[in-house]
Design a protein around this motif. Structure first.
Motif, PDB file in Angstrom:
ATOM      1  N   ARG A 238       0.819  -1.232   0.048  1.00  0.00           N
ATOM      2  CA  ARG A 238       0.008  -0.166   0.051  1.00  0.00           C
ATOM      3  C   ARG A 238       0.770   1.021  -0.001  1.00  0.00           C
ATOM      4  NH1 ARG A 238      -0.335   3.462   3.932  1.00  0.00           N
ATOM      5  NH2 ARG A 238      -2.228   4.707   3.800  1.00  0.00           N
ATOM      6  N   ASP A 279      -4.271  13.222  11.003  1.00  0.00           N
ATOM      7  CA  ASP A 279      -3.636  12.066  11.481  1.00  0.00           C
ATOM      8  C   ASP A 279      -3.625  12.057  13.073  1.00  0.00           C
ATOM      9  OD1 ASP A 279      -3.377  10.852   9.157  1.00  0.00           O
ATOM     10  OD2 ASP A 279      -1.287  11.277   8.941  1.00  0.00           O
ATOM     11  N   ASP A 365      -7.562   5.404   7.161  1.00  0.00           N
ATOM     12  CA  ASP A 365      -6.345   4.660   7.393  1.00  0.00           C
ATOM     13  C   ASP A 365      -6.025   4.551   8.773  1.00  0.00           C
ATOM     14  OD1 ASP A 365      -5.451   4.796   4.686  1.00  0.00           O
ATOM     15  OD2 ASP A 365      -4.259   6.389   4.931  1.00  0.00           O
ATOM     16  N   MET A 377      -6.943  -2.127   3.178  1.00  0.00           N
ATOM     17  CA  MET A 377      -6.298  -0.815   2.662  1.00  0.00           C
ATOM     18  C   MET A 377      -5.371  -1.106   1.648  1.00  0.00           C
ATOM     19  SD  MET A 377      -4.870   0.111   6.504  1.00  0.00           S
ATOM     20  CE  MET A 377      -4.117   1.419   6.140  1.00  0.00           C
ATOM     21  N   ARG A 427      -9.703   6.889  -2.251  1.00  0.00           N
ATOM     22  CA  ARG A 427      -9.174   6.165  -0.935  1.00  0.00           C
ATOM     23  C   ARG A 427     -10.248   6.269   0.116  1.00  0.00           C
ATOM     24  NH1 ARG A 427      -3.557   8.880   0.730  1.00  0.00           N
ATOM     25  NH2 ARG A 427      -4.113   7.678   2.504  1.00  0.00           N
TER      26      ARG A 427
END
Length: 447
Positions: A238, A279, A365, A377, A427
């Motif tokens: 990935r 994140d 993610d 993923m 994504r």
């Protein structure tokens, strides 16, 4: 649930604000030297992104497995994961140092720019490559801390690294005039300082746990490593796609012109800033999703995912407004070249689209890493990356004339950024469709 999310997310946000500073500080320092230096630091940083992103599984796989072991209260397995990840990190780092010259030749073939830009970028590379053991070792340590539901320790490590990096880079470049090599050396010193601090924290806060459960030979047995490698191989594939897309953006920009290379370097800073802050919540997702899957608690698992998405939407709205109002002010942090700033503002639409297109990809993610749903993923990244290249080349073909591509710099760059934003959107969309079977149902399985 919000208290738990924020308790993990806020330190992670602080950590992730400081992480891109390693690149942003470098960019800000050399950005006031020349456009050539901006292009060189962009290519130099992209080389390491291409390298280190491919080994991001050392952090991601470690945090997911550790969080599930933590949720199941299996601390012996948690320590084994720590040993596996750190040992593998050092082995990979040693290999990179041995292969640095072939890697430099490959990088020279991949990236485009003037001879002066490429030479400066390679100067940066040959100094910074010596930080590989510290950088990859920190990946495994930070991932393990996050899996152990402790996001404060990575925060302090990241802050310390960036303070050291800023001080060293300013000293080496502005005082000692070591140019781009000084920037790279500052990063090397900062990374090793952070590794020492990470090992100190592991001993101080988890020393008794590690001493009680550590069995190095058993931890490194193939029978114990298979699941670790299976998940990490999917994350590795990935990440190759991720690195390929970002590397291609830089390479394609350089083919257009050195000016567009510098402009796109600044545009990517907006993506970097947003992604690292988002994140922070994704890392909280890794911790909580892994924990509740390990504890077989589907109700709390669903609650954590739901609230993570609420926070993600809120942050997207905030960033879109901030970028709309203060985009030019942010640009001036990185460069005082009026031509580059003016050129970058011609692409303001893409600056505003980055948060909207990217937030779900970044959040999911973290959620899927916590569930160690690495195959999903990987497949989503394969599809999104294929779409990126298809849109890019079809877009260029649409402007061809008898097989000859006729494009202005502005049009060529807009095609590139259209492909990139479609890639980000896909994504998130693809992972959303697999949320129930690959995340929620994991809490019902026996881990």
């Amino acid at each position: 649930m919000n208290k738990k999310i924020l308790g993990l997310a806020i330190p992670n946000i602080i950590t992730n604000i400081t992480v891109p500073l390693l690149g942003m500080v470098d960019m800000a320092i050399v950005g006031h030297l020349s456009a050539t230096h901006i292009g060189a630091i962009t290519i130099g940083t992209s080389i390491f992104n291409l390298i280190y992103w491919n080994f991001g599984f050392l952090r991601m796989g470690t945090s997911g497995f550790t969080a599930q072991a933590y949720g199941a209260r299996d601390f012996e397995e948690a320590v084994r994961i720590y040993v596996r990840a750190f040992g593998l990190a050092l082995l990979i780092a040693a290999t990179l140092i041995v292969l640095q010259y072939p890697i430099s030749l490959l990088a020279k073939a991949i990236f485009n720019g003037s001879s002066e830009v490429i030479q400066l970028a390679l100067t940066y590379f040959f100094v910074r490559i010596w930080a590989a053991p510290a950088t990859l070792g920190l990946y495994s340590i930070k991932g393990w801390f996050i899996g152990m539901q402790n996001s404060k320790l990575p925060m302090w490590i990241a802050i310390f690294i960036n303070v050291v990096n800023i001080l060293c880079s300013l000293l080496f470049v502005l005082v000692l005039h070591w140019d781009i090599a000084g920037v790279a050396l500052g990063t090397v010193i900062a990374q090793y300082s952070g590794l020492i601090m990470g090992l100190f924290f592991a001993r101080k806060y988890y020393g008794r746990l590690i001493r009680r459960h550590i069995h190095i030979r058993e931890s490194l047995r193939w029978s114990e490593m298979k699941a670790f490698f299976k998940v990490n191989s999917d994350i590795f594939l990935r990440t190759i796609c991720l690195a390929a897309v970002f590397t291609f953006v830089t390479s394609a920009s350089g083919k257009i012109s050195d000016e567009v290379l510098a402009i796109d370097a600044l545009l990517l800073q907006f993506c970097t800033l947003f992604s690292y802050i988002m994140d922070g919540f994704a890392y909280a997702g890794e911790s909580l999703v892994g924990r509740y899957i390990g504890a077989h608690d589907q109700r709390q698992l669903k609650s954590s995912v739901r609230w993570l998405l609420v926070w993600g939407i809120g942050l997207t709205m905030v960033f879109t407004v901030v970028y709309a109002l203060f985009g030019e002010n942010i640009l001036r942090i990185f460069s005082d070249d009026e031509a580059i700033i003016t050129g970058t503002m011609h692409y303001q639409f893409w600056i505003l689209a980055i948060p909207i297109c990217g937030f779900s990809a970044f959040l999911f993610d973290g959620i899927f890493i916590g569930a160690t749903a690495s195959r999903t993923m990987r497949n989503a990244m394969f599809i999104a990356s294929a779409a990126f290249f298809a849109v890019y080349y079809l877009g260029r073909y649409a402007f061809s004339d008898g097989g000859t591509v006729v494009l202005s710099e502005f049009t060529a760059n807009n095609i590139l950024w259209t492909a990139f934003l479609i890639y980000l959107t896909l994504r998130g969309v693809l992972l959303a469709f697999r949320l129930h079977p690959d995340v929620y149902n994991r809490a019902l399985e026996r881990i």
